[in-house]
Write an enzyme that holds these catalytic residues in place. Structure first.
Site, PDB file in Angstrom:
ATOM      1  N   ASP A 289       0.208  -7.053   8.104  1.00  0.00           N
ATOM      2  CA  ASP A 289      -0.008  -7.331   6.693  1.00  0.00           C
ATOM      3  C   ASP A 289       0.241  -8.829   6.490  1.00  0.00           C
ATOM      4  O   ASP A 289       0.771  -9.524   7.359  1.00  0.00           O
ATOM      5  CB  ASP A 289       0.893  -6.481   5.800  1.00  0.00           C
ATOM      6  CG  ASP A 289       0.285  -6.343   4.404  1.00  0.00           C
ATOM      7  OD1 ASP A 289      -0.529  -7.213   4.029  1.00  0.00           O
ATOM      8  OD2 ASP A 289       0.610  -5.383   3.693  1.00  0.00           O
TER       9      ASP A 289
HETATM   10  C1  BGC Z   1      -1.391  -6.453   1.022  1.00  0.00           C
HETATM   11  C2  BGC Z   1      -2.433  -5.732   1.847  1.00  0.00           C
HETATM   12  C3  BGC Z   1      -3.696  -6.550   1.914  1.00  0.00           C
HETATM   13  C4  BGC Z   1      -3.362  -7.925   2.430  1.00  0.00           C
HETATM   14  C5  BGC Z   1      -4.554  -8.804   2.691  1.00  0.00           C
HETATM   15  C6  BGC Z   1      -1.243  -7.901   1.389  1.00  0.00           C
HETATM   16  O1  BGC Z   1      -0.430  -8.595   0.525  1.00  0.00           O
HETATM   17  O2  BGC Z   1      -0.167  -5.777   1.153  1.00  0.00           O
HETATM   18  O3  BGC Z   1      -2.660  -4.460   1.329  1.00  0.00           O
HETATM   19  O4  BGC Z   1      -4.644  -5.897   2.697  1.00  0.00           O
HETATM   20  O5  BGC Z   1      -2.479  -8.550   1.528  1.00  0.00           O
HETATM   21  O6  BGC Z   1      -5.107  -9.363   1.608  1.00  0.00           O
END
Ligand code: BGC
Length: 734
Positions: A289
């Site tokens: 993440d």
């Molecule tokens: C979120 C994810 C997301 C990622 C990419 C993160 O802050 O938790 O769900 O896919 O950002 O944008």
């Protein structure tokens, strides 16, 4: 899936790659913005989501700022993937550099958060799940894939299948609610829709299942918080949806921000290797993440970014999103022997395999601007978005108000009725306000006569909005039926949008009571991204339609339902509490030794009723259904459950018939009810039908103390009905 031809090419490539090029394949960047307030693209995006800047300001900054794609690094083979690029021209321009100007010509992978539609935004997942319709979930995922791939996207960071039982958590809007089986079916349908059985096709995109694992169980519903639970519960209630997505062929998995029993998922070898790869046979890629690897330092599990990088790679994390821990440290870590080169090779192979599966080596440019223009927001897609919005809405209350008569004059109150760009909800990166239909827009296009007020005066000196009683009274006087649009703004749910207080805002409640004083019927339309604690609304409103954040076709779908052109059929996939203090509250709870009741010393709160406001599976229709003749017939391997369902009203409708079971006495306490099957049926007015469920006995088991899956002999209960709280029940003995 491992494919011999790819594996040979992967090992040939690995032989040619330098250490730096290998590390480059594991690096995902987002464009950073030079100039725009001096912040990164992600930060700018967040500023818009948080309401700190308007969409217009965001676009202005985007167009004037120099987007920095780190092109020097790209040319040198130090970037393997980008996040957040959603336009064909930019994607192709960068791809050309990767393919033509890097030493080995390895194509880039473009990832993006396409959570509930790209340009044609469909209802938030929590809403869409209420349709109980896997074919629909798949169909909207196809639309998302066709649009997003046309805009250059190769992989979506979806589906999110975090089972979520706590309405305070802002991200409940991104998933399918509180039930494990439903989240599993939902996730698998999305994977099928995104990948279409052939990820190499130009209109298929890879699914990246997230957030692995248990993110939905964050303590107190607070985002990014810890998760701690028994292993039995983790396996029974939280892991199955991710496994279902892996079985459906998802090419990628994103580990969650949270820890599981003390080990952050980003560096959790047991999770990323033992469970995901060894047990489930996953051979796609894992991607962290955003910034999660670096955050292991703050978590208190890694000394510094280098240590975090070493731990993550050893655990089985292939790609580093945004943190640059790998980019800055892996080469040195391999050279010094802290990280094994074979671990690095494994991670690179996983990334290359996904690029092969997507067909990127043969066809790195899967779209162009002509296709992009032709593909976005087609009429056909709008039709699907409208169907999905109608099927997502849940009628919570109706005391002889709905459906509305054709000639009615509406009095519409509440800014959400006139806020097209609020209709898309959280996580709608490709959304444009001008594409969206508000309730007022829909009234205008149908020539529905109406009066309208947002209902609030300009903010007073304390920054508090005051209810405009005069305007409300005037609108009430001019109208036959009042429509009050309240709930949440889109930035009140989603990531980093947990709320300790999930009641309806005081000024919204005040508007309701002012409208009630008029004596005219009041129908509340709720726009929100989570279950709300709203006993006051449940009491006072004459009708309540839970519309959620319905997407681009919001207003049209709301009117389709209000005027009875579509009979509502959605059923709640998440329990509505009376008060936030009840959270987490969910139907599949266990009985304590002192279930709540009249006596003092029972499990309950002094200040809320025992049962939730609206239970899982609940949802009304403009007709009524009667359930009778529940029977269980036992065969060798399975029990067949049958029930007669009759449409006893005057309107045709669709009903989701739900089948639950309970193991009455077991070695570990079991939920009082667990959804095991359902069927959505269409019944004409007056029509009746027998619905049958075949329940294999081996689905009735659970994990014992030693983590063995066992199906015990003894008594089981089967309950069938139109809501988890309204069922016919029979017993059978195994
Ligand atoms: C979120 C994810 C997301 C990622 C990419 C993160 O802050 O938790 O769900 O896919 O950002 O944008």
């Amino acid at each position: 899936m491992k494919h011999e031809a790819y594996e040979t090419r992967i090992s040939e490539l690995l032989k040619q790659m330098t250490l730096e090029e290998k590390v480059g394949q594991l690096r995902q960047c987002g464009p950073s913005l030079a100039g725009a307030f001096g912040v990164s693209f992600e930060e700018l995006l967040n500023m818009m989501f948080d309401g700190k800047i308007s969409r217009e300001e965001f676009e202005r900054q985007m167009s004037t700022a120099e987007q920095d794609f780190h092109e020097e690094d790209l040319r040198a083979g130090r970037i393997g993937s980008y996040n957040g690029i959603g336009d064909a021209a930019t994607a192709n321009r960068l791809q050309k550099i990767a393919v033509e100007e890097t030493r080995l010509g390895i194509p880039l992978l473009f990832g993006c958060d396409v959570i509930h539609g790209f340009r044609t935004v469909t209802p938030i997942p929590l809403a869409e799940a209420c349709s109980f319709e896997p074919e629909l979930w798949e169909k909207t995922a196809r639309v998302a894939a066709r649009e997003a791939t046309a805009a250059g996207v190769h992989m979506t960071f979806a589906p999110m299948v975090d089972v979520a039982k706590d309405a305070r958590w802002g991200r409940v809007c991104e998933g399918a609610g509180e039930d494990t089986m439903l989240a599993s079916l939902y996730g698998a349908a999305k994977v099928r829709g995104f990948q279409n059985g052939n990820p190499g096709a130009k209109d298929s995109m890879a699914a990246c299942v997230k957030h692995f694992a248990g993110y939905g169980a964050v303590e107190a519903g607070k985002d990014y918080n810890r998760v701690d639970m028994s292993m039995q519960r983790f396996y029974e209630e939280y892991l199955p949806p991710y496994e279902a997505c892996v079985k459906a062929g998802a090419l990628a998995v994103m580990p969650a921000f949270n820890d599981i029993n003390g080990i952050p998922c980003s560096v959790n070898r047991w999770l990323l290797t033992d469970v995901l790869r060894d047990k489930w046979g996953f051979d796609g890629m894992t991607i962290s993440d955003s910034n999660a690897i670096a955050e292991c330092v703050i978590h208190g599990i890694a000394e510094d970014k280098a240590d975090a990088a070493a731990q993550a790679l050893a655990a089985g994390m292939d790609m580093d999103m945004a943190s640059d821990c790998y980019h800055e440290n892996l080469a040195a870590l391999v050279e010094s022997g802290v990280v094994k080169e074979e671990d690095l090779n494994r991670a690179v192979a996983d990334v290359l395999r996904v690029k092969f599966e997507l067909g990127l080596f043969d066809c790195p440019y899967r779209t162009d601007t002509a296709r992009e223009q032709a593909e976005l927001l087609k009429e056909e897609y709008r039709g699907i978005a409208r169907e999905a919005a109608c099927k997502s809405m849940v009628l919570l209350k109706n005391e002889n108000v709905l459906p509305l008569q054709k000639e009615v004059r509406l009095g519409i109150v509440g800014g959400l009725a006139d806020a097209p760009d609020e209709m898309v909800g959280a996580w709608a990166i490709g959304a444009r306000g001008e594409d969206c239909v508000s309730i007022l827009d829909a009234c205008r296009s149908r020539n529905v006569p109406f009066s309208y007020t947002a209902g609030l005066k300009e903010c007073n000196a304390d920054g508090k909005a005051e209810v405009d009683r005069e305007a409300l009274t005037r609108v009430a006087e001019e109208s036959d039926v009042l429509l009050l649009a309240i709930g949440e703004q889109k930035n009140q749910s989603g990531e980093a949008a947990s709320r300790a207080d999930i009641t309806i805002a005081p000024e919204q409640l005040e508007m309701l009571s002012v409208l009630k004083e008029s004596g005219k019927p009041v129908a509340v339309v709720l726009f929100n991204g989570r279950p709300l604690a709203m006993p006051g609304v449940a009491e006072a409103a004459d009708a309540i339609l839970e519309a959620w954040h319905p997407g681009v076709e919001a207003g049209n779908a709301v009117l389709d339902i209000l005027f009875g052109e579509v009979n509502p059929s959605g059923k709640l996939v998440m329990t509505f509490p009376y008060a936030a203090g009840q959270c987490p509250v969910y139907y599949a709870h266990i009985n304590t030794g002192r279930p709540g009741g009249r006596g003092k010393f029972t499990s309950k709160y002094l200040d809320t009723p025992l049962v939730p406001l609206y239970p899982f599976g609940y949802g009304l229709s403009y007709t009524t259904y009667e359930y009778s003749n529940l029977k269980v017939e036992q065969q060798e391997e399975a029990a067949t459950v049958s029930v007669i369902v009759k449409n006893t009203g005057k309107t045709d409708g669709e009903e989701t018939v739900q089948c639950y079971f309970r193991d009455v006495t077991a070695k570990r306490v079991r939920p009082v009810k667990q959804l095991i099957d359902f069927e959505k049926i269409a019944l004409k007015a007056g029509e009746e039908r027998e619905v049958r469920f075949v329940i294999p006995y081996d689905k009735l088991g659970y994990l014992d103390m030693e983590m063995n899956y066992i199906v015990e002999e003894g008594w089981f209960e089967v309950s069938v009905g139109g809501s988890s709280a309204d069922c016919l029940t029979e017993r059978f003995e195994l």
